[in-house]
Design an enzyme around this catalytic site. Sequence first.
Site, mmCIF file in Angstrom:
data_model
loop_
_atom_site.group_PDB
_atom_site.id
_atom_site.type_symbol
_atom_site.label_atom_id
_atom_site.label_comp_id
_atom_site.label_asym_id
_atom_site.label_seq_id
_atom_site.Cartn_x
_atom_site.Cartn_y
_atom_site.Cartn_z
ATOM 1 C CD GLU A 129 -3.135 -1.079 0.441
ATOM 2 O OE1 GLU A 129 -3.447 0.509 0.045
ATOM 3 O OE2 GLU A 129 -3.388 -1.885 -0.257
ATOM 4 N N PRO A 130 0.812 2.181 -0.923
ATOM 5 C CG PRO A 130 -0.562 3.808 -2.125
ATOM 6 C CD PRO A 130 -0.418 2.486 -1.553
ATOM 7 N N GLY A 133 4.445 -0.223 3.311
ATOM 8 C CA GLY A 133 5.720 -0.084 3.492
ATOM 9 C C GLY A 133 5.415 -2.196 4.363
ATOM 10 C CE1 TYR A 237 -5.094 -17.501 10.087
ATOM 11 C CE2 TYR A 237 -7.861 -16.306 8.428
ATOM 12 C CZ TYR A 237 -6.831 -16.463 9.959
ATOM 13 O OH TYR A 237 -7.042 -15.617 11.520
ATOM 14 C CD GLU A 246 7.920 -12.984 -0.815
ATOM 15 O OE1 GLU A 246 7.541 -11.624 -1.601
ATOM 16 O OE2 GLU A 246 7.472 -12.559 0.573
ATOM 17 N NE ARG A 247 10.116 -13.803 5.630
ATOM 18 C CZ ARG A 247 8.929 -13.538 5.303
ATOM 19 N NH1 ARG A 247 8.128 -13.948 3.897
ATOM 20 N NH2 ARG A 247 8.009 -12.772 5.296
ATOM 21 C CD GLN A 340 36.890 0.253 -0.811
ATOM 22 O OE1 GLN A 340 35.693 1.205 -1.311
ATOM 23 N NE2 GLN A 340 37.968 1.066 -0.426
ATOM 24 C CG LEU A 342 36.535 -4.662 -10.006
ATOM 25 C CD1 LEU A 342 36.995 -5.846 -9.267
ATOM 26 C CD2 LEU A 342 35.143 -4.504 -10.920
ATOM 27 N N GLY A 344 37.906 2.837 -9.226
ATOM 28 C CA GLY A 344 37.551 3.222 -10.208
ATOM 29 C C GLY A 344 36.218 2.689 -11.019
#
Length: 387
Positions: A129-130, A133, A237, A246-247, A340, A342, A344
Amino acid sequence: MDFSLTEEQQAFRDIVRRWVDAEAPKDWMRALEADEENYPYALWDKIAEQGFFGIGIPEEYDGLGGDVMMQMIFAREFARTAGGLLWVWGLTSFGGAKTISAVGTEEQKNRWLRPMAQGKLRVSLSMTEPDGGTDVLGAMKTHAEKVDGGWKLNGAKMWTTGAKAADRLLVLARTDKNVEKKHHGLTMFFVDAKSPGITASLLPKLGMRAMGSCEVHYEDVFVPDEDVLGEPGQAWYAMLPTLNNERIMVGAQCLGAIDGVLEDALEYMKQRKAFGGIIGRFQILQHYVADIATWQKTTELLLYNVAWMQANAMPCGTEANMLKMVATENAVKAADLGIQILGGMGYSAETDMQRYWRDHRILRMTPISNEMVRNTIAESLGLPRSF
């Protein structure tokens, strides 16, 4: 206890790895991810052509079969190059197919699982929902009212990834306001994304840009009764059995990202020269890759353990939350050290380190924030509820 892959699982992993290297190389994934305006249909088509959308869908519905272990193996191997573009596959295979397999009627399974397995139906998850979260239930304003032959849906959702390209939207809405608890009175709708009254607008974001996350508005959208998943009012449910999957999916994606980070870091350290030799001889950089390799192994062991528990129908809610927390934090730490190493070039859009960091930073906040994960772990240990 041995969590190593079986011979069949190793063979499947090798098939996927060869396909990924040949058909989904990092440079192409990098180019696709950079195009925020266009959904990566070409990548979808390649996955469909190989039949990978059928992983986890029973053979009687034209799928390849296989359990969460098989899905986890694919997710890890694909995420090594794809990063967040894994969700081109994951939204339909883990979002739509898992939910329909869990609560769909036989007619719904025949109607939707077959085209999903064939790569002919794209699914997007429309849950957040807006104002919500993580607090999906407390902020739930999207609602549906019963009408003749179906329901009339109104409301708005945020971060509906892939909405502009979707054929179906999996929408959670309140259908009963007179309830004792917030998780009561919720219904799951599998909405035709082309229905009148639906508008989607892109949300510019840091990572996973080509996936096209959207704000979606529903204005008097008619949803027929046959497009309701599970019992009206009982959606919470119905969703619970899919949360561990999902996790596990997130854990596998993060492990794949760590694989990619370590692969790129080692290659760069063996080729880049400075101060008279390759930078791989520098002790501090060796410490960095040692940390990344350790995070890789830690995540792998936890992932295999939780996937094995889920595949064997063992309770693993707390362990799945631990996996989500550890994997997401390890992936972000690994990508940051990769940048770090690599220097730049790690910050440059010409390499993948920055993409690994951007794509996986969001996963510390979704599908549930790591702070909320810690709350639930503490509660499982007998401490009072903190929210």
